[in-house]
Each structure stands twice: as C-alpha cells, then as structure tokens.
Design a protein around this motif. Structure first.
Motif, mmCIF file in Angstrom:
data_model
loop_
_atom_site.group_PDB
_atom_site.id
_atom_site.type_symbol
_atom_site.label_atom_id
_atom_site.label_comp_id
_atom_site.label_asym_id
_atom_site.label_seq_id
_atom_site.Cartn_x
_atom_site.Cartn_y
_atom_site.Cartn_z
ATOM 1 N N PHE A 66 0.824 -1.202 0.000
ATOM 2 C CA PHE A 66 0.000 0.000 0.000
ATOM 3 C C PHE A 66 0.862 1.257 0.000
ATOM 4 O O PHE A 66 1.845 1.351 0.738
ATOM 5 C CB PHE A 66 -0.913 0.032 1.233
ATOM 6 C CG PHE A 66 -1.976 -1.028 1.213
ATOM 7 C CD1 PHE A 66 -3.168 -0.818 0.542
ATOM 8 C CD2 PHE A 66 -1.773 -2.240 1.860
ATOM 9 C CE1 PHE A 66 -4.150 -1.801 0.521
ATOM 10 C CE2 PHE A 66 -2.752 -3.218 1.850
ATOM 11 C CZ PHE A 66 -3.948 -3.001 1.172
ATOM 12 N N GLU A 67 0.463 2.222 -0.820
ATOM 13 C CA GLU A 67 1.058 3.544 -0.740
ATOM 14 C C GLU A 67 0.560 4.215 0.537
ATOM 15 O O GLU A 67 -0.597 4.038 0.929
ATOM 16 C CB GLU A 67 0.648 4.389 -1.953
ATOM 17 C CG GLU A 67 1.151 3.867 -3.279
ATOM 18 C CD GLU A 67 2.646 4.114 -3.466
ATOM 19 O OE1 GLU A 67 3.205 4.898 -2.674
ATOM 20 O OE2 GLU A 67 3.235 3.528 -4.388
ATOM 21 N N PRO A 68 1.410 5.003 1.185
ATOM 22 C CA PRO A 68 0.976 5.670 2.421
ATOM 23 C C PRO A 68 -0.305 6.485 2.275
ATOM 24 O O PRO A 68 -1.145 6.508 3.177
ATOM 25 C CB PRO A 68 2.171 6.553 2.772
ATOM 26 C CG PRO A 68 3.347 5.832 2.197
ATOM 27 C CD PRO A 68 2.851 5.225 0.923
ATOM 28 N N ALA A 69 -0.475 7.136 1.140
ATOM 29 C CA ALA A 69 -1.669 7.968 0.946
ATOM 30 C C ALA A 69 -2.950 7.151 0.990
ATOM 31 O O ALA A 69 -4.025 7.671 1.340
ATOM 32 C CB ALA A 69 -1.570 8.719 -0.378
ATOM 33 N N LEU A 70 -2.855 5.868 0.656
ATOM 34 C CA LEU A 70 -4.058 5.023 0.675
ATOM 35 C C LEU A 70 -4.597 4.845 2.086
ATOM 36 O O LEU A 70 -5.798 4.690 2.273
ATOM 37 C CB LEU A 70 -3.755 3.654 0.060
ATOM 38 C CG LEU A 70 -3.803 3.545 -1.464
ATOM 39 C CD1 LEU A 70 -3.561 2.111 -1.897
ATOM 40 C CD2 LEU A 70 -5.140 4.041 -2.000
ATOM 41 N N LEU A 71 -3.701 4.849 3.076
ATOM 42 C CA LEU A 71 -4.175 4.687 4.449
ATOM 43 C C LEU A 71 -5.029 5.871 4.879
ATOM 44 O O LEU A 71 -6.070 5.705 5.520
ATOM 45 C CB LEU A 71 -2.989 4.501 5.400
ATOM 46 C CG LEU A 71 -2.186 3.210 5.253
ATOM 47 C CD1 LEU A 71 -1.131 3.132 6.352
ATOM 48 C CD2 LEU A 71 -3.084 1.984 5.299
ATOM 49 N N ASP A 72 -4.593 7.084 4.551
ATOM 50 C CA ASP A 72 -5.399 8.265 4.861
ATOM 51 C C ASP A 72 -6.780 8.153 4.233
ATOM 52 O O ASP A 72 -7.802 8.376 4.889
ATOM 53 C CB ASP A 72 -4.716 9.527 4.329
ATOM 54 C CG ASP A 72 -3.647 10.048 5.267
ATOM 55 O OD1 ASP A 72 -3.557 9.531 6.400
ATOM 56 O OD2 ASP A 72 -2.912 10.955 4.868
ATOM 57 N N ALA A 73 -6.807 7.831 2.959
ATOM 58 C CA ALA A 73 -8.082 7.727 2.251
ATOM 59 C C ALA A 73 -8.950 6.614 2.828
ATOM 60 O O ALA A 73 -10.179 6.743 2.906
ATOM 61 C CB ALA A 73 -7.830 7.491 0.761
ATOM 62 N N ALA A 74 -8.306 5.527 3.245
ATOM 63 C CA ALA A 74 -9.055 4.395 3.789
ATOM 64 C C ALA A 74 -9.755 4.772 5.091
ATOM 65 O O ALA A 74 -10.926 4.438 5.306
ATOM 66 C CB ALA A 74 -8.126 3.214 4.015
ATOM 67 N N PHE A 75 -9.052 5.473 5.978
ATOM 68 C CA PHE A 75 -9.674 5.854 7.234
ATOM 69 C C PHE A 75 -10.766 6.896 7.028
ATOM 70 O O PHE A 75 -11.745 6.934 7.780
ATOM 71 C CB PHE A 75 -8.625 6.334 8.233
ATOM 72 C CG PHE A 75 -7.978 5.205 8.982
ATOM 73 C CD1 PHE A 75 -8.586 4.662 10.107
ATOM 74 C CD2 PHE A 75 -6.783 4.652 8.552
ATOM 75 C CE1 PHE A 75 -8.008 3.604 10.791
ATOM 76 C CE2 PHE A 75 -6.198 3.588 9.222
ATOM 77 C CZ PHE A 75 -6.815 3.063 10.349
ATOM 78 N N ALA A 76 -10.638 7.720 6.002
ATOM 79 C CA ALA A 76 -11.722 8.653 5.668
ATOM 80 C C ALA A 76 -12.962 7.884 5.210
ATOM 81 O O ALA A 76 -14.089 8.209 5.595
ATOM 82 C CB ALA A 76 -11.261 9.627 4.589
ATOM 83 N N GLN A 77 -12.747 6.837 4.403
ATOM 84 C CA GLN A 77 -13.868 5.989 3.978
ATOM 85 C C GLN A 77 -14.509 5.299 5.174
ATOM 86 O O GLN A 77 -15.730 5.212 5.292
ATOM 87 C CB GLN A 77 -13.384 4.933 2.993
ATOM 88 C CG GLN A 77 -12.953 5.426 1.639
ATOM 89 C CD GLN A 77 -12.511 4.264 0.759
ATOM 90 O OE1 GLN A 77 -13.309 3.370 0.434
ATOM 91 N NE2 GLN A 77 -11.234 4.261 0.376
ATOM 92 N N LEU A 78 -13.647 4.790 6.073
ATOM 93 C CA LEU A 78 -14.153 4.081 7.243
ATOM 94 C C LEU A 78 -15.018 4.997 8.093
ATOM 95 O O LEU A 78 -16.117 4.626 8.522
ATOM 96 C CB LEU A 78 -12.978 3.541 8.059
ATOM 97 C CG LEU A 78 -13.313 2.703 9.294
ATOM 98 C CD1 LEU A 78 -14.051 1.431 8.909
ATOM 99 C CD2 LEU A 78 -12.030 2.360 10.061
ATOM 100 N N GLN A 79 -14.524 6.200 8.343
ATOM 101 C CA GLN A 79 -15.284 7.138 9.164
ATOM 102 C C GLN A 79 -16.634 7.473 8.528
ATOM 103 O O GLN A 79 -17.645 7.566 9.227
ATOM 104 C CB GLN A 79 -14.473 8.414 9.376
ATOM 105 C CG GLN A 79 -15.146 9.417 10.309
ATOM 106 C CD GLN A 79 -14.283 10.624 10.566
ATOM 107 O OE1 GLN A 79 -13.398 10.955 9.773
ATOM 108 N NE2 GLN A 79 -14.505 11.298 11.674
#
Length: 282
Positions: free
Chosen positions: A149-162
């Motif tokens: 995973f690219e680091p930026a994907l983690l940010d986007a993933a947690f935004a989706q989760l929220q």
C-alpha cells in the motif's frame, strides 16, 4: 447458515433483535449554558455463544452482525479451523440477552471441551476468563501476504471508514474494523462497542465472502493490542493499521507473525512498527 429464533414464534425474524441504539433525555452543558436534549446512546447486550448446546462465552456486544461475530470469534479463538466446521448458526432472543447457537463439527467440539475454557467477558475484553498463560500466549502461523500500500491510501481508507460508521455518528460510542482492498476500497465495515468484537465481526464477514485476504489490510479505530494483532494474523491479513498506538507485546507478535503493524494513522502520518516494507516507505 443463520436463523433467528424468537420465543413462541415459528417464523424467523431478524427484526426482533435488540436495537443497536436507544434514545435518552440528557442535559448538555456547553459554553456556560445547560440545554435539555434527546441523545442517541449505543446499546450493548449480553451475547452468549453456545457450541453444540453448551455455553462457552458471554460477551457484551452491539446486537448487530451477530452471525459474523460468532463465526469470526470461533475462527480467531481457534475453536474451529475453518468455516466448514460450522454447520449452522441460530440467533435466539432471550429475556436477558441474545444466545448465538452454533453447531460445529464433532472434532472441533471435542477440542473445545478439552480446553475447559469459559469466558465471561466485559466489553471488548478478549482474554477475560482464560484459564492459563499458555492459552493467552497463542502463536499464530506466520502470515504470507502480498499486500502493498502507498501511504496515501491509508489516509483515504480511514476517511472511507469514518464515513461508513453510522452507529458512531449517532452515538459516538463504537469502534469499527474495516477491510481495505488492494485498490484502496474499503469493502467491509463492522461496528461494535468493543474493538475486539468489531474485528471478530469483520473476520466472520471475510470468512463468508470472497475477498483476497492475501492482498488486503485490516484497519481499526482503536489501539493495536496483542489481541488485535493475533486476530489479524488468524484472518491471514498481512497489514493491521490502527488510529492509536500498539502495545509492546503487540509489536513483538507482529514481528514474529509477519504482520505489518502501523499505528497513529492520522492525516498524512503514521508510525510503522513492524514489517514496514508493505507500506512502501523504505
């Protein structure tokens, strides 16, 4: 596999499950003034897990996705080795809670009885009632994961989760566990008042689905404790990302189990504690 049994009722109905939230009159204090309001509060109910007619565990949990919870708990606790060992799951509403009744393979049930384990858990307590240190310190098989995973994907993933935490938005009292696909999509989300319960629910949903666990990641809105790493490894996932920090025991387990462990995942930053190569930062 699943069915909901109601007292004195012949037709199954999931609608009779206890509500996941309720409303209460509260007094809110803000900016020096008091205001009477109606607030939404998350429910937690005793959920008994019964195997072949024998009660094994009682956990306090959010009364949703209980079939996923039962299957995920059974897998992550090593009660069954595969979803194929679970022949049926019935949900029965009782006056003082909910019973989830599992029919499991004879070999699995014999092994369960031999462990002589009876949990009586508080919310999210994954180890309450464990009878010996050997039972606590289980060593999962090493994870073999092609996740990257690219680091930026983690940010986007947690935004989706929220964005998908409906119960949290209503009550502010629940954790969530989500499944992040290799393409950056959060495919599954499960919520519960207990972080372990949310992850067990996710594990059950994954076991019933067609996700490629070798290429995805588990993301959680909690700290990364030993139990959270253990359950992630049992799923077979190679990455666990959490919004809060890990424990030292969790880091050691992640190292030995081959799990990439990231904590303090916030906007634009995280800390990689184990196997950082899957996060493309080194």
């Amino acid at each position: 596999m699943k069915r909901c049994i109601l007292p004195q009722e012949t037709e199954p109905s999931d609608e009779a499950l206890p509500a996941t939230r309720n409303t209460f009159a509260v007094n809110r204090w803000r900016n020096g003034a008091a205001m009477a309001e109606i607030d939404h509060i998350a429910e937690e109910v005793p959920v008994a897990l019964e195997y072949n007619g024998v009660s094994h565990a009682v956990m306090l949990a959010t009364p949703a996705d209980l079939e996923d919870f039962a299957l995920g708990f059974s897998l992550s606790e090593g009660i069954v080795a595969s979803p194929r060992d679970v022949y049926g799951i019935d949900v029965e509403i009782r006056p003082n809670g909910v019973a989830v009744k599992l029919e499991i393979a004879t070999e699995a049930f014999v092994g369960l009885k031999a462990r002589r384990r009876a949990l009586a858990g508080r919310t999210g307590c994954g180890l309450c009632g464990t009878e010996s240190l050997d039972e606590v310190m289980r060593v999962p098989a090493a994870v073999h994961s092609a996740a990257s995973f690219e680091p930026a994907l983690l940010d986007a993933a947690f935004a989706q989760l929220q964005a998908r935490q409906a119960l949290l938005r209503d009550t502010g009292a629940t954790h969530a566990a989500g499944w992040l696909r290799a393409d950056g999509t959060v495919a599954l989300v499960r919520e519960d008042v207990g972080r372990h319960n949310a992850l067990d629910k996710l594990a059950g949903a994954l076991a019933n689905g067609n996700e490629d666990v070798s290429r995805g990641a588990v993301i959680v809105t909690s700290r990364a404790s030993y139990e959270m790493v253990l359950k992630t490894a049992t799923i077979g996932a190679g990455v666990l990302a959490a919004v809060s920090g890990p424990t030292a025991l969790a880091v050691r387990l992640a190292e030995s189990a081959g799990v990439t462990l990231a904590g303090f995942v916030r906007a634009g930053s995280f800390v990689a504690y184990a196997h950082s190569h899957r996060l493309k930062i080194s």
